[in-house]
Design an enzyme around this catalytic site. Structure first.
Site, short mmCIF file in Angstrom:
data_model
loop_
_atom_site.label_atom_id
_atom_site.label_comp_id
_atom_site.label_asym_id
_atom_site.label_seq_id
_atom_site.Cartn_x
_atom_site.Cartn_y
_atom_site.Cartn_z
N GLU A 381 51.28 -20.33 -22.28
CA GLU A 381 50.71 -19.11 -22.85
C GLU A 381 51.48 -17.70 -22.08
O GLU A 381 50.49 -17.25 -21.36
CB GLU A 381 49.15 -19.18 -22.68
CG GLU A 381 48.48 -17.99 -23.31
CD GLU A 381 48.32 -18.04 -24.91
OE1 GLU A 381 48.85 -18.89 -25.49
OE2 GLU A 381 47.36 -17.05 -25.32
N HIS A 429 46.11 -20.36 -34.86
CA HIS A 429 45.29 -20.64 -33.56
C HIS A 429 44.58 -21.60 -33.58
O HIS A 429 43.49 -21.73 -34.25
CB HIS A 429 44.53 -19.42 -33.24
CG HIS A 429 43.73 -19.69 -31.88
ND1 HIS A 429 42.46 -19.20 -31.65
CD2 HIS A 429 43.85 -20.46 -30.78
CE1 HIS A 429 41.95 -19.39 -30.44
NE2 HIS A 429 43.01 -20.08 -29.82
N GLU A 441 42.28 -20.41 -36.84
CA GLU A 441 42.38 -18.62 -36.90
C GLU A 441 43.75 -18.42 -37.49
O GLU A 441 44.78 -18.98 -36.69
CB GLU A 441 42.11 -18.09 -35.75
CG GLU A 441 40.62 -18.04 -35.58
CD GLU A 441 40.38 -17.08 -34.34
OE1 GLU A 441 39.43 -16.25 -34.20
OE2 GLU A 441 40.99 -17.17 -33.30
N ASN A 479 37.51 -15.62 -29.51
CA ASN A 479 37.91 -15.66 -28.28
C ASN A 479 37.21 -14.11 -27.77
O ASN A 479 36.62 -13.99 -26.61
CB ASN A 479 38.89 -15.94 -27.68
CG ASN A 479 38.94 -17.36 -27.40
OD1 ASN A 479 38.10 -18.28 -27.54
ND2 ASN A 479 40.50 -18.03 -27.37
#
Ligand code: 3H9
Length: 696
Positions: A381, A429, A441, A479
């Protein structure tokens, strides 16, 4: 009789009643009335010695029409139709295909015989809608297959295949297509053999009170906070003690009482919300999706492996790219072990596991992804690393291949700019574990094409996922709301609540775990690294709580290190709070000049949940989420928001927006400007409109 929805015809000595009410032959008022009228015709038809009940198109009746539940009930009720079928003097055969669910199965149970094609499925999923079977299911199914097996179907929400239903005695025969012809032949044979009507209502029930008690105990945990499953058990219990007619009256009363609950409204809302979420408001109808026949995944970490398994489980070949032959082999090994685990736990047969595994191939060269129609990157990430991967993909893949990033926080617009064809880049996601969690998502960058979206939404459904579209922002829908929820939990800790109290209050509200227990499970270091990468701290938030960061600095990451917010025995079982947490929180409170105090559980819930609701409204105002129900679908399927509360936005409506906004003003006075009501909430409250009025 002829009716546009239900028709009657005769074939030889068999009368055939056929419903044609697309898409799923739901038992709407017109269908119920149509079946009764067709039954009149069939009974009056002297040449018809038996009757077949069948449906056109993709399925037998998939249940009552859920959209009618909020409206005043209209005669004939489904129970009246089924009563007429059961009392019909001629033998009635139900011909099942597709999904005979809820009222559909109840119709079949009112018939005297049932046949099905091998691909058919039957079940009583009513409790998933906050109700109980309301047209005889709780009284006839126990009479047909016994109390214990019936409870498994009704409370366990089990869908039975035709073969399993036949073994259990729910259906009489599995027949080959064409179904209606097979059912007519079955009915003709019945007549020839002199077999007449065989009403289930006349049968006695096998089972006892011990089965009922066992079900109450077994389902107590799974259905914590729910009402309908327990009322369904009450109704089945009645089948043991009362004749059919009395049992049906009690069942109807329980059905109506359940249907009047917030739980029923919430679950029925979520049913339609989930289907709505798959629709993108501004997508032109004529947009053609691309075929995805082969997928690629970059990165063999936990997420990459899980995503590769998602494709393989759905029947798609997938190529997984790693940086070296060692990493590639280790990844394939780890995936094989995951499947082995499923086999040893009895969740998959060896054959199925092997077939799925055979769809995953490893690679180390980008050129090996050449035949992929979609590649999902699941590498570390970090913006630069991901951009580099996207640029490499861009250089190797054909321009039609879609590129998806599995980032959970990074700016998808910036990532898309790493491609010379940014229209093919979007976010997918997945939630962890990717092969288990249903939520996906779908992150739409400013440049993402309609084709990319029109491809990924139905693909998600094929992958068994529930897709929700999100615009680009830090954390997307889920999130971003999680952050304010955790922020509030941290502040409550600063102000003197304990982590045990906060976690318990949230658990009692209905989430599976509280905010601190969840972070211990996922690893506190995940958020710590993200905050460090984004430079999030006191500079942005004067009340920023450094407690989680201070734990991480001591390598106290949660369950995986045996200590985090809690202390763990054998890595899993919490034995108590980490004493350092309260100490650090008290020191922080002192430093910030916050007087610690007693906080009640109601305040804990309000602050954690209201913060989320307010942020959800901001997401709507900013156009990140398409509609309030999309936000609810994210929280129901990705974060365990209690389904009987419908999701945070639906829950806000049950509180009432006017009192909610007033409460938010009070919190803003006490705790600062983050609590200022979102403009959308303020607008809706002053217009006296609920959030759910925006669900289109
Ligand atoms: C019941 O029966 C109560 C009784 O005991 C007693 C009453 C007194 N009603 O899911 P899809 C729509 S409770 C109205 O995308 P799939 C759905 O909204 C009922 N509409 O297709 C969608 O509309 P749109 C018990 C319904 O192939 C379209 O049909 N039954 C209903 O993926 C296509 O649906 C259930 O709980 C309905 N009952 O899956 C079964 N069902 O296109 C509920 C569907 O406008 N249904 N629609 O978005 C399902 O589980 C799935 O729809 C099914 C098909 C498996 C049938």
């Amino acid at each position: 009789m002829t009716d546009s929805v239900v028709s009657y015809r005769r074939d030889g000595n068999v009368g055939v009643i056929t419903t044609n009410n697309p898409p799923v032959n739901a038992l709407s008022h017109a269908v119920r009335a149509g079946i009764l009228a067709a039954l009149d015709d069939a009974e009056a038809d002297g040449a018809a010695e038996a009757i077949v009940i069948a449906c056109e198109r993709r399925t037998f009746h998939a249940g009552a029409d859920i959209s009618e539940f909020g409206k005043p009930p209209q005669h004939p009720f489904l129970g009246e139709v089924i009563d007429r079928l059961e009392k019909c003097p001629k033998p009635v055969v139900a011909a099942l295909h597709g999904t005979a669910l809820g009222g559909g199965l109840e119709i079949a149970l009112g018939c005297h015989y049932r046949v099905a094609v091998p691909s058919a499925q039957v079940g009583l999923p009513e409790v998933s809608l906050g109700i109980i079977p309301g047209a005889g299911g709780t009284q006839r199914l126990p009479r047909l297959i016994g109390v214990a097996a019936a409870l498994d179907v009704i409370i366990g929400g089990k869908r039975l295949t035709a073969a399993a239903a036949c073994d259990l005695g729910v259906i009489d025969a599995v027949v080959d297509a064409p179904l209606t012809d097979a059912a007519i032949a079955y009915a003709t044979d019945l007549v020839a053999a002199g077999k007449g009507p065989r009403p289930i209502g006349a049968q006695t029930v096998s089972g006892n009170e011990a089965d009922i008690e066992e079900a109450r105990k077994r389902h107590a945990r799974r259905y914590r906070g729910f009402n309908a499953p327990f009322r369904a058990i009450d109704a089945v219990e009645a089948s043991l003690r009362t004749p059919l007619d009395k049992g049906l009256v009690l069942e109807r009363e329980l059905f109506e009482a359940c249907n009047a609950t917030v739980e029923a409204r919430a679950l029925q809302y979520a049913f339609f919300a989930q289907r709505q979420a798959a629709k993108i408001k501004d997508l032109p109808k004529e947009t053609e999706p691309r075929a995805v026949d082969h997928a690629g995944v970059i990165g063999g970490g936990t997420m990459g492996r899980g995503i590769a398994m998602v494709f393989a489980d759905a029947g798609l070949p997938v190529t997984l790219l790693e940086i070296s032959t060692e990493a590639r082999d280790a990844t394939l090994d780890a995936i094989a072990k995951s499947y082995d685990g499923m086999v040893s736990r009895g969740r998959l047969s060896r054959d199925v596991a092997d077939e799925r595994l055979s769809r995953i191939s490893g690679a180390t060269d980008y050129a090996d992804l050449a035949n992929a129609d979609l590649v999902v990157e699941a590498v570390f990430e970090e913006m630069d690393i991901k951009k580099d991967v996207i640029a490499k993909l861009d250089a190797t893949l054909g321009t039609d291949t879609l590129i998806a990033t599995n980032t959970s926080y990074l700016d998808v617009n910036a990532l898309a700019s790493a491609s010379t064809h940014p229209e093919r880049v979007l976010g997918m996601h997945f939630f962890s574990p990717a092969n288990v969690m249903k939520l996906l998502e779908v992150v739409r960058a400013d440049t993402t094409s309609h084709t990319a979206l029109a491809t990924v939404m139905p693909l998600a459904k094929k992958l068994g996922k529930i897709p929700v579209v999100s615009g680009v922002c830090h954390g997307f829908i889920g999130n971003r709301m999680l952050q304010v929820y955790q922020r509030e939990a941290n502040r409550l800790l600063q102000e003197g609540a304990t982590i045990t109290q906060i976690d318990k209050a949230i658990y009692d509200f209905g989430l599976p775990m509280g905010p601190f227990a969840v972070r211990d499970l996922a690893g506190i270091d995940v958020g710590w690294r993200m905050r460090k990468a984004f430079g999030i701290g006191r500079a942005q938030d004067a009340r920023y709580s450094a407690v989680p960061d201070l734990l991480c600095e001591r390598d106290q990451f949660g369950q995986k290190t045996g200590i985090g917010f809690y202390v763990y025995e054998d890595g899993r079982k919490a034995t108590g709070e980490n004493p350092l947490v309260a100490e650090l929180a008290a020191a922080e409170a002192k430093e910030l000049g916050i007087a610690q105090r007693n906080i009640d559980d109601g305040e804990v819930v309000e602050r954690c949940i209201y913060a989320m609701i307010n942020e959800g409204a901001n997401l709507l105002d900013e156009g990140i989420a398409q509609r309030p129900s999309d936000i609810d679908i994210v929280w129901l399927n990705g974060y365990g928001f209690p389904a009987y509360r419908g999701g945070p936005m639906f829950y806000a409506d049950t509180i009432g927006l006017d009192p909610l906004v007033k409460h938010l003003h009070g919190l803003a006075e006490a705790h600062g400007s983050e609590w200022t009501p979102a403009p959308l909430l303020a607008r809706l409250a002053s217009d006296d409109h609920p959030l759910t009025s925006l669900n289109r």
